[in-house]
Design a protein around this motif. Structure first.
Motif: not given
Length: 104
Positions: A46-51
């Motif tokens: 759902d959210v394709p970025l990991i921070v």
């Protein structure tokens, strides 16, 4: 050996800012640059970025910041992973300053 380091990976930049703000308000910590990672299965998420958020301070302060940040991130998109290094080695501290936000 240096300060304690708490590393919290969350889904998305909004969750990272909200979690960072909550952690900094909860304890006397400083923050290193955020870092990003686009997982191999990014198209399936759902959210394709990991921070990654990196809190620095005493062990007690980092623990408090991480607890507050986790709660905040869970209310937005979720937590991927977290870990606290009690006394960060000098070579590791240098690596904490690296980030991928200036890269494509």
């Amino acid at each position: 050996m240096g300060k304690a380091t708490g590393i919290l990976e969350v889904f998305g930049l909004v969750a990272a800012f909200v979690a960072c703000d909550a952690g900094c308000k909860a304890a006397d910590v400083t923050v290193e640059n955020f870092d990003k990672n686009k997982p191999a299965n990014a198209d399936e998420l759902d959210v394709p970025l990991i921070v990654a958020i990196k809190f620095r301070g005493s062990v007690d302060a980092v623990e408090a910041a991480m607890d507050a940040a986790k709660i905040a991130a869970e209310n937005i998109t979720g937590v991927v992973a977290s870990y606290i290094i009690p006394r960060t080695e000098e070579d590791t501290e240098q690596m904490l300053k690296l980030n991928a936000f200036d890269k494509n």
